[in-house]
Design an enzyme around this catalytic site. Structure first.
Site, PDB file in Angstrom:
ATOM      1  N   ASP A 173       0.800  -1.231   0.000  1.00  0.00           N
ATOM      2  CA  ASP A 173       0.000   0.000   0.000  1.00  0.00           C
ATOM      3  C   ASP A 173       0.830   1.279   0.000  1.00  0.00           C
ATOM      4  OD1 ASP A 173       0.712  -0.863   2.621  1.00  0.00           O
ATOM      5  OD2 ASP A 173      -0.771   0.477   3.502  1.00  0.00           O
TER       6      ASP A 173
ATOM      7  N   GLU B 223      -0.605  -2.005   5.166  1.00  0.00           N
ATOM      8  CA  GLU B 223       0.370  -1.942   6.265  1.00  0.00           C
ATOM      9  C   GLU B 223       0.320  -0.577   6.932  1.00  0.00           C
ATOM     10  OE1 GLU B 223       3.435  -1.069   8.715  1.00  0.00           O
ATOM     11  OE2 GLU B 223       3.427  -0.101   6.763  1.00  0.00           O
TER      12      GLU B 223
HETATM   13 NI    NI Z   1       6.854   1.017   5.305  1.00  0.00          NI
END
Ligand code: NI
Length: 396
Positions: free
Chosen positions: A79, A137
């Site tokens: 991401d 994440e």
């Molecule tokens: Ni990172």
């Protein structure tokens, strides 16, 4: 014997092109549809067994060896961040307000590179490699979603391996620390309630703003006075919200912030002191208070056996002087959730932009990294993985 360096180097142009493509098309947490589509397509092409929609937009690819053996989980995050890119490069983000400003475009590329390199050695493979392309994440949610969807089962991995490009270190340096290397994070919300009134009549009001100011100041004493000086902790108040006008003392004030620690005992100590301090100050100031704390991620803890084994492999590429054993950060990473269950190694790969006069770190609108780190990272990670599943793969 596999020449990882040469094989990774042969992928150089492809790696750079792919990274730039991901960089041009960043996608935020749980919206990585284009990225995960490319990942799934590539893994399919390589002949891996592919599962999509694992943890919403996550992808898992299993490279099954010719013989039985251990299962290695290789993790890459996909991401981007809600940042407007300020780099004037040809591969700059074409989506205003979204940017790969942490290097996850590189991580996804490296994960695919490792899959490509190792799939060529399938016949030598004893065991299997589970490539885990994780969404979200940056909001600390993707690992949890993938675990909930069974990523750590069937087959259950024996070891977790992963890396983070690190642009504060020059290329050729690797951070390979033992124990906790990234902090666990919690977020907190403090509500203070006083008694609203006229700004000119403080004596008949109870001012939650003055109370909030005292709370912010007093919270600074937790790290300096309550945490063992040899331990690490961060308490940051990152948002204060109160009031609506020049002449109104508001009824409420709200504070937000984050707590970072490497150890749960330290975290518990910080949290207990936070509750005591807020409660004590609020009551001294005539306010009522609530403190809500949510644990977001566990520390990233490198297993000592896996780390020692990994260092021996990585050392062959960068020498003793390239291995930094003390690199740690109070930044958080939800790969820690996988590693809490499956022992692992998560290491940092130096990728500083050469010749940069001013440093732009991770999450900065002008973040970038040295693309020479891409083939190097593929060689490093592939060789660390092969150490478990390709008995004949020795040497860099
Ligand atoms: Ni990172």
């Amino acid at each position: 014997m596999i020449d990882f360096k040469a094989e990774a180097e042969s992928l150089r142009d492809e790696l750079i092109a792919r990274r730039r493509d991901f960089h041009i098309h960043p996608e935020l947490a749980f919206e990585e549809y284009r990225t995960s589509g490319i990942v799934a397509e590539e893994l399919n092409k390589l002949g891996l067994e592919v599962q999509t929609g694992v943890g919403k937009t996550g992808v898992v690819g299993i490279l099954e060896g010719a013989k039985d053996g251990p299962t290695v989980l290789v993790r890459a995050d996909m991401d981007a961040l809600p940042i407007l890119e300020k780099n004037a490069v040809e591969y700059a983000s074409q989506t205003p307000g979204k940017m790969h400003a942490c290097g996850h475009d590189g991580h996804t590329t490296i994960g695919l590179g490792v899959a490509k390199l190792l799939s060529k050695h399938r016949d030598e493979l004893a065991g299997r490699i589970k490539f885990v392309f994780q969404p979200a994440e940056e909001i600390v949610g993707g690992a949890k979603a993938m675990v909930a969807d069974g990523v750590l089962q069937d087959p259950r991995p024996d070891v977790t391996l992963g890396l983070h490009l690190w642009n504060s270190m020059p290329i050729g340096k690797l951070g390979v620390g033992d124990g906790p290397v990234m902090a666990g994070s919690s977020i907190f919300t403090i509500n203070l309630t006083g008694k609203g009134g006229h700004g000119a009549l403080p004596d008949v009001s109870i001012d939650p703003i003055v109370c909030a100011a005292q709370v912010v100041t007093a919270l600074q004493s937790i790290v300096s006075r309550n945490v063992d000086p040899l331990e690490s902790a961060v308490v940051s108040v990152t948002r204060i919200q109160a009031g609506t006008a020049y002449n109104i003392i508001p009824q409420d004030a709200e504070l937000w912030g984050t707590i970072r620690t490497f150890k749960n005992e330290v975290r518990d100590r910080v949290e207990n002191r936070m509750r005591e301090i807020v409660d004590g100050i609020a009551s001294a100031m005539g306010c009522t208070s609530t403190v809500e704390i949510v644990h977001k991620s566990v520390p990233v803890r490198n297993d000592s056996t896996v780390t020692e084994r990994g260092r021996e492999v990585l050392r062959q590429f960068v020498g003793d002087e390239g291995i930094l054993t003390t690199e740690r950060t109070m930044g958080a990473e939800d790969v820690g959730l996988f590693m809490d269950d499956i022992p692992g190694l998560y290491f940092f790969v130096g990728a500083a932009v050469p010749g940069q006069t001013e440093y732009y770190g991770h999450h900065h609108p002008r973040f970038d990294f040295d693309e020479n780190a891409l083939p190097l990272s593929v060689a490093l990670l592939a060789s660390a993985v092969a150490d478990y599943v390709i008995p004949t793969a020795t040497g860099a």
